[in-house]
Design an enzyme around this catalytic site. Structure first.
Site, PDB file in Angstrom:
ATOM      1  CG  ASP A 242      -2.197  -0.779   0.979  1.00  0.00           C
ATOM      2  OD1 ASP A 242      -2.104  -1.785   0.247  1.00  0.00           O
ATOM      3  OD2 ASP A 242      -3.260  -0.408   1.508  1.00  0.00           O
TER       4      ASP A 242
ATOM      5  CG  ASN B 122      -6.998  -5.077  -3.369  1.00  0.00           C
ATOM      6  OD1 ASN B 122      -7.942  -4.294  -3.521  1.00  0.00           O
ATOM      7  ND2 ASN B 122      -7.152  -6.257  -2.800  1.00  0.00           N
TER       8      ASN B 122
ATOM      9  CD  GLN C 189     -10.038   3.053   2.985  1.00  0.00           C
ATOM     10  OE1 GLN C 189     -10.101   3.095   1.761  1.00  0.00           O
ATOM     11  NE2 GLN C 189      -9.410   2.099   3.633  1.00  0.00           N
TER      12      GLN C 189
ATOM     13  CG  ASP D  73      -9.212  -3.422   9.269  1.00  0.00           C
ATOM     14  OD1 ASP D  73     -10.278  -3.757   8.716  1.00  0.00           O
ATOM     15  OD2 ASP D  73      -8.436  -2.565   8.806  1.00  0.00           O
TER      16      ASP D  73
ATOM     17  CD  GLU E 235      -7.827  -5.471   2.399  1.00  0.00           C
ATOM     18  OE1 GLU E 235      -8.941  -5.444   2.975  1.00  0.00           O
ATOM     19  OE2 GLU E 235      -6.866  -4.745   2.730  1.00  0.00           O
TER      20      GLU E 235
ATOM     21  CG  HIS F 105      -3.495  -7.631   4.831  1.00  0.00           C
ATOM     22  ND1 HIS F 105      -3.185  -6.605   5.666  1.00  0.00           N
ATOM     23  CD2 HIS F 105      -4.717  -7.306   4.322  1.00  0.00           C
ATOM     24  CE1 HIS F 105      -4.147  -5.704   5.643  1.00  0.00           C
ATOM     25  NE2 HIS F 105      -5.078  -6.104   4.832  1.00  0.00           N
ATOM     26  NE  ARG F 106      -6.395  -5.653   8.670  1.00  0.00           N
ATOM     27  CZ  ARG F 106      -5.261  -5.192   9.182  1.00  0.00           C
ATOM     28  NH1 ARG F 106      -4.533  -5.969   9.963  1.00  0.00           N
ATOM     29  NH2 ARG F 106      -4.847  -3.971   8.919  1.00  0.00           N
TER      30      ARG F 106
ATOM     31  CE  LYS G 209      -4.753  -4.270   1.457  1.00  0.00           C
ATOM     32  NZ  LYS G 209      -4.652  -3.262   0.472  1.00  0.00           N
TER      33      LYS G 209
END
Ligand code: C5P
Length: 662
Positions: A52, A95, A174, A321, A349, A395-396, A423
């Site tokens: 990112d 992404n 965001q 998250d 994602e 990623h998470r 990420k």
């Protein structure tokens, strides 16, 4: 970073120690954009190096910003609200939502001829509400694909800022962040008011935005979470220097680790309980589930408290998250855990509700899900299933499920596409392994033994690369020992056996990629000569030398696994290795390979003398009294005389896969 197709985590027993976390993704990309918008130079410390931030840095360079990267310190020379380049620029956003949304807003207000696109998943992530708000403001934005989604084209705006700008707050915070960061560019002569329509989700992220804007000289007035006023005449002021806090959502995995794993506690450096990141409140949820947490300036310490953990029901709107980590902790609890108000998971994602439910079920868990909630039932000891976890380029998902490796059933866990952690946390698995403990017998070792020039080294290092395992070139240890002995003035005769063994016991040898170091000397080339091989073969017949090197060889058996190549890996050093391969090729073939190798290095030699040398070495290695060269009884034989390297690698990987429970 692991860039393998998958990463197998052996059953893990416990964890203790300190981890230093990378900088926060949310703070990093906000700071980069704000530094780019202001006049002058900003030195950003502890910036996250990830997909990112790389996307953001690349975009800023394209716009003509000064960007100097030195490790995790980045110096940005800002644009001062004036674009240097604004003609027909195409930005690739990958992404990276934290780059796409704020850049869209800033570029739309500044104006130019810009195209913003990303990977296919980015083109499925909504941006319509932000575009609607920017259009109200007079920005010229067109959809190049589907309405409401990237890719986008941005043109020159005709800004009108008199009426309040409305933006929906219930899809992604965001959008509001993007407007808050971009609109100071337009607040020249009058205040700009932003009104949030619908309930604002993820408020803590807005807090981060407001906090950072204040650091850059923009004092936004907030009325509840409904109305935000950007004062007329404000301008971005560089703070000069700014430190990025460690990522609080990355901390969640290690907070969970401390709560789940047996050990002396986990200390996290880089973020403390007073963080400006909302995800730090994950601490409270983890505490409710049983974790014992203490904190100081910039650190956290976590110990196991209640065990099993306690099931909870929680509104997770404030920690969207980090809450994913709770879903995996729930597997270790005494009662079901319900995470509510997590509709935003569906537009991240990947659809994270589906992903978490599907993968928890693969482990054996019962999971219920609804439009904006998930219930995960505990997995009793004995009910865990070894599973290959699909990670959805998220990623998470990858990081969360690594915590399943601590299961009481002691089954391993496969994480597919482990590099997706790049990420936000490229070295996540390295950090996890650095504090985790496994039973030695659970750390897999694959042995590849065989005669000289059979191609063991190439095969073993390729297989190691494919699996993300460590690699032990045991021949190099004998080569280095002989080299060190000669340098110390010893002979390679029996009279000096004890002296050579003493040297071998404390050999300061280090492997760095392809290079081999003896203390401060790079001996990579010196130990690769034919003579060095002969010398190695001489010292390797001494029982005292072989014994002296055992502990060093065992020390290579580290998480997540090891590829060991040599003569006695399967027979003596790792007799319990789950896979042993004995690699052979005809003497003629081996001599030819070695010949080619040497010629390509510019060393002149003849095929006949090489073959004679090889056979002499084979004879000595096979006839010595201690650890002679021979196949272990349970070794798979692989004659690679007529196989390509790839075909040999595929054979070994197929044998390995056949032994896995996935
Ligand atoms: O594999 P490489 O050619 O580097 O090994 C050099 C020498 O070290 C071999 O010829 C053998 O005599 C010795 N060696 C050994 N046991 C091992 C590895 C190598 O005796 N495990």
């Amino acid at each position: 970073m692991f860039s393998t197709a998958f990463l197998d985590l052996p059953a893990l027993q416990g964890a203790s120690g300190t981890v230093t976390l990378p900088g926060s993704k949310s703070i990093s990309n906000r700071v980069l954009l704000l530094s780019a918008l202001c006049q002058g130079t900003t030195v950003v410390h502890d910036l996250l190096d990830s997909d990112d931030t790389r996307v953001m840095l690349a975009a800023l360079r394209q716009l003509g910003c000064g960007v100097e990267v030195e490790g995790t310190t980045v110096t940005i020379t800002g644009l001062g609200g004036q674009l240097k380049h604004h003609d027909a620029i195409e930005f690739f956003m990958g992404n990276a939502g934290t780059a796409m949304r704020p850049l869209t807003a800033a570029l739309a207000v500044l104006g130019g001829d810009f195209t913003l696109k990303g990977v296919p998943r980015m083109h499925e992530r909504p941006i319509g509400d932000l575009v609607d708000a920017l259009r109200l403001l007079g920005c010229a934005i067109d959809y190049l694909g589907n309405d409401g989604f990237p890719p986008l084209h941005i043109g020159q705006p005709l800004l009108k800022v008199d009426a309040p700008i409305q933006v929906r707050g219930d899809v992604s915070s965001q959008f509001l962040t993007a407007l808050l960061m971009a609109l100071p560019l337009a607040a020249k002569t009058q205040d700009i008011v932003i009104e949030v329509v619908g309930e604002l989700i993820s408020k803590p992220y807005i807090d981060i935005t407001l906090n950072l804007l204040a650091r850059y000289g923009i004092a936004v007035k907030r009325d509840d979470w409904q109305r935000f006023t950007i004062p007329a005449g404000c301008s971005y002021q560089s703070p000069g220097t700014i430190h990025v806090e460690a990522d609080a959502s990355s901390a969640s995995y290690f907070i969970a680790l401390g709560a789940i794993a047996k050990g002396d506690g986990i200390r996290i450096q880089g973020v403390g309980a007073d963080s400006i990141q909302g995800d730090i409140r994950f601490m409270d949820a983890a505490t409710q589930m049983g974790a014992k947490i203490t904190s100081g300036p910039n650190w956290l310490e976590i110990n196991r408290g209640a065990w099993p953990l306690k099931g909870i029901t929680l509104d997770c709107n404030h920690i969207p998250d980090a809450a994913m980590t709770l879903a995996v902790m729930a597997l270790y609890a005494d009662s079901p855990t319900t995470l509510r108000n997590i509709a935003s998971w569906r537009v991240k994602e990947t659809d994270r509700i589906v992903a978490m439910a599907t993968e928890c079920r693969k482990l054996g868990a019962t999971v219920e899900e609804g439009p904006d909630w998930i219930t995960v039932h505990p997995l009793p000891k004995g009910n865990w299933k070894a599973a290959s976890i699909h990670t959805y380029d998220d990623h998470r998902v990858a990081m969360c499920f690594s915590l399943a490796a601590f299961n009481a059933t002691q089954v391993p866990v496969r994480i597919e596409d482990p590099k997706c952690v790049a990420k936000t946390f490229p070295d996540y698995f390295e950090a996890l392994f650095s504090v985790s403990r496994a039973n030695t017998q659970d750390i897999p070792v694959i042995c590849i033994d065989g005669p000289t020039a059979s191609g063991k080294g190439t095969l073993a290092s390729r297989v190691a690369q494919a699996l993300g395992y460590h690699y032990l070139d045991s021949g190099a240890l004998y080569r280095v020992t002989a080299y060190a002995a000669l340098h110390a003035g010893l002979t390679l005769e029996a009279a000096d056996e004890a002296g050579i063994a003493d040297l071998a016991r404390t050999l300061p040898v280090r492997f760095e990629g392809e290079a081999v170091w003896l203390g401060t000397e790079d001996v990579s080339d010196a130990i690769r000569t034919e003579q060095a091989g002969m010398n190695a073969s001489k010292v390797s017949v001494f029982p005292a030398v072989r014994t002296a090197l055992v502990a060093l060889q065992h020390s290579f058996q580290r998480l997540p696994g090891l590829l060991a190549d040599g003569r006695d890996m399967g027979t003596v050093i790792f007799p319990h290795a789950p896979l042993k391969v004995f690699l052979t090729a005809s003497a003629a073939q081996r001599a030819e390979r070695r010949h080619k190798q040497l010629i390509s290095k510019g060393i002149s030699t003849t095929l006949d003398s090489l073959r004679a040398d090889l056979e002499a070495r084979d004879a000595r290695d096979s006839s010595r009294s201690v650890a002679p060269l021979k196949a272990a009884q349970d070794a798979y034989q692989l004659d690679n005389s007529s196989l390509s390297i790839e075909a040999s690698v595929d054979h070994v990987l197929a044998w390995w896969q056949a032994k896995q429970p996935f």
